[in-house]
Every structure is written in C-alpha cells, then in structure tokens.
Design a protein around this motif. Structure first.
Motif, PDB file in Angstrom:
ATOM      1  N   ASP A   1      52.183  38.892  45.373  1.00 19.35           N
ATOM      2  CA  ASP A   1      52.240  38.065  44.090  1.00 19.35           C
ATOM      3  C   ASP A   1      51.790  36.588  44.415  1.00 19.35           C
ATOM      4  OD1 ASP A   1      53.437  39.918  42.620  1.00 19.35           O
ATOM      5  OD2 ASP A   1      55.217  39.233  42.603  1.00 19.35           O
ATOM      6  N   PRO A   2      52.035  36.195  45.937  1.00 21.23           N
ATOM      7  CA  PRO A   2      51.575  34.697  45.915  1.00 21.23           C
ATOM      8  C   PRO A   2      49.968  34.364  46.024  1.00 21.23           C
ATOM      9  CG  PRO A   2      53.385  35.297  47.482  1.00 21.23           C
ATOM     10  CD  PRO A   2      52.951  36.508  47.034  1.00 21.23           C
ATOM     11  N   VAL A   3      49.347  35.634  46.098  1.00 20.29           N
ATOM     12  CA  VAL A   3      47.989  35.100  46.171  1.00 20.29           C
ATOM     13  C   VAL A   3      46.960  35.941  45.368  1.00 20.29           C
ATOM     14  CG1 VAL A   3      47.906  35.027  48.708  1.00 20.29           C
ATOM     15  CG2 VAL A   3      47.584  37.160  47.973  1.00 20.29           C
ATOM     16  N   VAL A   4      47.744  36.812  44.442  1.00 13.17           N
ATOM     17  CA  VAL A   4      46.924  37.599  43.356  1.00 13.17           C
ATOM     18  C   VAL A   4      46.051  36.750  42.440  1.00 13.17           C
ATOM     19  CG1 VAL A   4      48.723  38.155  41.820  1.00 13.17           C
ATOM     20  CG2 VAL A   4      46.723  39.839  42.264  1.00 13.17           C
ATOM     21  N   ASP A   5      46.641  35.716  41.856  1.00 10.91           N
ATOM     22  CA  ASP A   5      46.190  34.844  40.933  1.00 10.91           C
ATOM     23  C   ASP A   5      44.874  34.361  41.603  1.00 10.91           C
ATOM     24  OD1 ASP A   5      47.916  35.311  39.108  1.00 10.91           O
ATOM     25  OD2 ASP A   5      49.274  33.432  39.481  1.00 10.91           O
TER      26      ASP A   5
ATOM     27  N   PRO B   1      33.757  42.055  42.146  1.00 13.80           N
ATOM     28  CA  PRO B   1      34.004  43.226  43.060  1.00 13.80           C
ATOM     29  C   PRO B   1      35.418  43.781  43.292  1.00 13.80           C
ATOM     30  CG  PRO B   1      32.561  41.445  43.950  1.00 13.80           C
ATOM     31  CD  PRO B   1      33.210  40.984  42.833  1.00 13.80           C
ATOM     32  N   SER B   2      35.628  45.024  43.530  1.00 15.83           N
ATOM     33  CA  SER B   2      37.008  45.544  43.470  1.00 15.83           C
ATOM     34  C   SER B   2      37.399  45.496  44.898  1.00 15.83           C
ATOM     35  CB  SER B   2      36.999  47.037  43.244  1.00 15.83           C
ATOM     36  OG  SER B   2      36.643  47.303  41.831  1.00 15.83           O
ATOM     37  N   VAL B   3      38.923  44.860  44.912  1.00 13.28           N
ATOM     38  CA  VAL B   3      39.667  44.883  46.308  1.00 13.28           C
ATOM     39  C   VAL B   3      41.049  45.404  46.003  1.00 13.28           C
ATOM     40  CG1 VAL B   3      40.794  43.113  47.665  1.00 13.28           C
ATOM     41  CG2 VAL B   3      38.697  42.570  46.740  1.00 13.28           C
TER      42      VAL B   3
ATOM     43  N   SER C   1      43.905  43.521  37.796  1.00 17.22           N
ATOM     44  CA  SER C   1      43.793  42.132  37.345  1.00 17.22           C
ATOM     45  C   SER C   1      42.341  41.769  37.904  1.00 17.22           C
ATOM     46  CB  SER C   1      44.810  41.089  37.698  1.00 17.22           C
ATOM     47  OG  SER C   1      44.958  41.131  39.153  1.00 17.22           O
ATOM     48  N   GLY C   2      41.733  40.626  37.069  1.00  8.82           N
ATOM     49  CA  GLY C   2      40.565  39.939  37.244  1.00  8.82           C
ATOM     50  C   GLY C   2      39.286  40.793  37.088  1.00  8.82           C
TER      51      GLY C   2
ATOM     52  N   PHE D   1      37.931  38.199  42.233  1.00  8.89           N
ATOM     53  CA  PHE D   1      37.710  39.797  42.541  1.00  8.89           C
ATOM     54  C   PHE D   1      38.473  40.468  41.286  1.00  8.89           C
ATOM     55  CE2 PHE D   1      37.299  37.692  46.464  1.00  8.89           C
ATOM     56  CZ  PHE D   1      35.979  38.132  47.077  1.00  8.89           C
ATOM     57  N   ARG D   2      38.267  41.873  41.051  1.00 14.54           N
ATOM     58  CA  ARG D   2      39.033  42.690  40.636  1.00 14.54           C
ATOM     59  C   ARG D   2      39.977  43.251  41.430  1.00 14.54           C
ATOM     60  NH1 ARG D   2      37.401  48.397  37.280  1.00 14.54           N
ATOM     61  NH2 ARG D   2      39.548  48.793  36.515  1.00 14.54           N
TER      62      ARG D   2
END
Length: 263
Positions: free
Chosen positions: A28-32, A12-14, A8-9, A38-39
């Motif tokens: 899930d709580p921080v991915v948005d 720069p890739s993480v 998602s996103g 970032f990607r």
C-alpha cells in the motif's frame, strides 16, 4: 481458483508478491507511486489476505500465472519480498516466458537450509500457536521482521496482516480436519538459480536475519549476472519500514535506470 488481487495503473506490467508475514496490503505505501508509471498487479497468495486456503495441493507460481492469464498479461517484471521472492523464483522456473525481470527483496529459497536464527524463531512461533496464544505469536512476528525504521503505523499494519494470515490458515486447518482431509499445502517446486535467465536484482537489509542475508549471498553467487543492493537501514520488510526510501529506488530499478546501483 483466481487469487484475490488488485490491478491498478497503466504501462508495463509489474507484479508485487508479498511476504509470508503479510498480504498484498504490504505494498500500500508504494502502489500509488508505482501505478503512475506501471500497471501494478498485487495478488494475495493462498492463505493470506482475501485468498482462501482450500484443502488441496497447489503451486503458488501456477496461481500467479493464472492471475496473469485472467488479466491478459503476457509477461511482467516480478518483485517479491521473502515468501514472495521464493514464489517469483518458482514462477521463473515453471513459467519463464512470463517473467521479464526479477527484483528479489530479502528472498526465501526452499533449497536453503534454515539457519539457527530462523529455526529458533520457528520453534518459538510454533510453541505459541500450539498454546493458543495467537496474539503473542503475531507480536513475535512483528518484532522479528520489522527493522528499526518501522514506525507505529507500520507495526499496526503488519499486526493486522499477520493476524489475518494466522486466522485464515488456522481456520483452513480446522475445516480440513473436520472433513477428514489434509490441509492445503504448496507443492515443492525446484529452483535452480543457475538456470535463471532474466535480469535479477537481489535486495538485502542490513538488519535482516542472518539466514536471509545468506540466501541473498547464494543467489548473487549463482544467478547469472545477478546484482546485489544492500540497504544498511533495512530489516526484512523495507516497503513497510521506510516507503519514502524504497519507492524511488523501486521506480528507478523498474525504469531500468543505469545509475541506480552506483555507489
């Protein structure tokens, strides 16, 4: 095989690597929030979440590299919690060109001798599973690994993830035994912290098990230039325990904000 994963996103890739008591849903709580900048790639390691556990030897780090190849990602910042921290270090050892930076949250390390607290936990968990009491084993994990800030929603989320991991792994063991095969096992990958050549931040929780705090001590002492960040409020899984506190911290670290580690 290509691990089950989310992508998602943009930017720069993480790569986010989950703990051994969880799966990719722990982020899930921080991915948005992270995906706004970032990607973000979140795989389920073998035997967790939606990734099966075939009856074969495997290397978690190679599986993660294969996901990066599949997505056309040359390199990434790798954030790993617990087991995910161990896999992040193994990825750096086997595929150093794929890792730009490491963020190790309560990391595990194969070379570290288990402390008495971890041995006692392991013995209790094994006894419960051998007795067939999966629910008690799951509850033990939830009680052991979540710190004091975890609310009922965090406990419910970790319960679901841990129950899923136990189910997947027990089913894989039963299937392998029925076919006369050895169950799938990760191949040992030697990690030499003194050879890690990327910026590294080691995050440790004040309420975490002593074994993992000792691992953090060792990594900070041996990884060249490693920095340490102690979270006095955290246990072993800060992303689940207090996402409102950990999300801005991760954003600042991943943006390379020079003030993030200031007292």
């Amino acid at each position: 095989m290509i691990l089950a994963h989310d992508d998602s996103g943009g930017g720069p890739s993480v790569v986010l690597l989950h703990a051994g008591v969880a799966d990719r849903r722990m982020w899930d709580p921080v991915v948005d929030g992270l995906s706004q900048v970032f990607r973000v790639v979140r795989p389920d390691l073998r035997g967790f979440g939606d990734s099966p556990l075939p009856a074969e030897e495997y290397v978690d780090a190679d599986d993660v590299a294969a996901v990066l190849d599949h997505l056309g990602i040359a390199d990434a910042v790798v954030v790993g919690n617990s087991l995910g921290g161990r896999v992040a270090l193994e990825l750096t050892a086997r595929h150093p060109e794929r890792v730009r930076e490491l963020v190790l949250v309560s990391p595990a390390l194969r070379e570290a001798e288990p402390g008495p607290d971890l041995l006692a936990f392991g013995a209790r968990e094994e006894a419960l599973l051998e007795a067939g009491d999966v629910e008690a084993a799951v509850a033990l994990n939830v009680d052991t690994w979540l710190g004091p800030r975890a609310d009922d929603a965090a406990r419910a989320a970790l319960t679901a993830m841990q129950r899923r991991a136990v189910e997947v792994q027990l089913a894989a063991e039963a299937d392998a035994a029925e076919r006369g095969l050895a169950p799938g096992r990760p191949r040992h990958v030697t990690v030499r912290p003194e050879h890690v050549a990327v910026p590294t931040l080691v995050v440790s929780g004040g309420h975490d098990m002593g074994h993992f705090r000792a691992v953090a001590d060792h990594l900070v002492a041996t990884v060249p230039g490693a920095e340490r960040l102690d979270l006095d409020w955290a246990g072993h899984l800060p992303t689940l325990e207090d996402p409102d506190a950990i999300e801005p911290l991760l954003l600042d670290v991943l943006r390379d904000d020079p003030t993030v580690h200031a007292p």
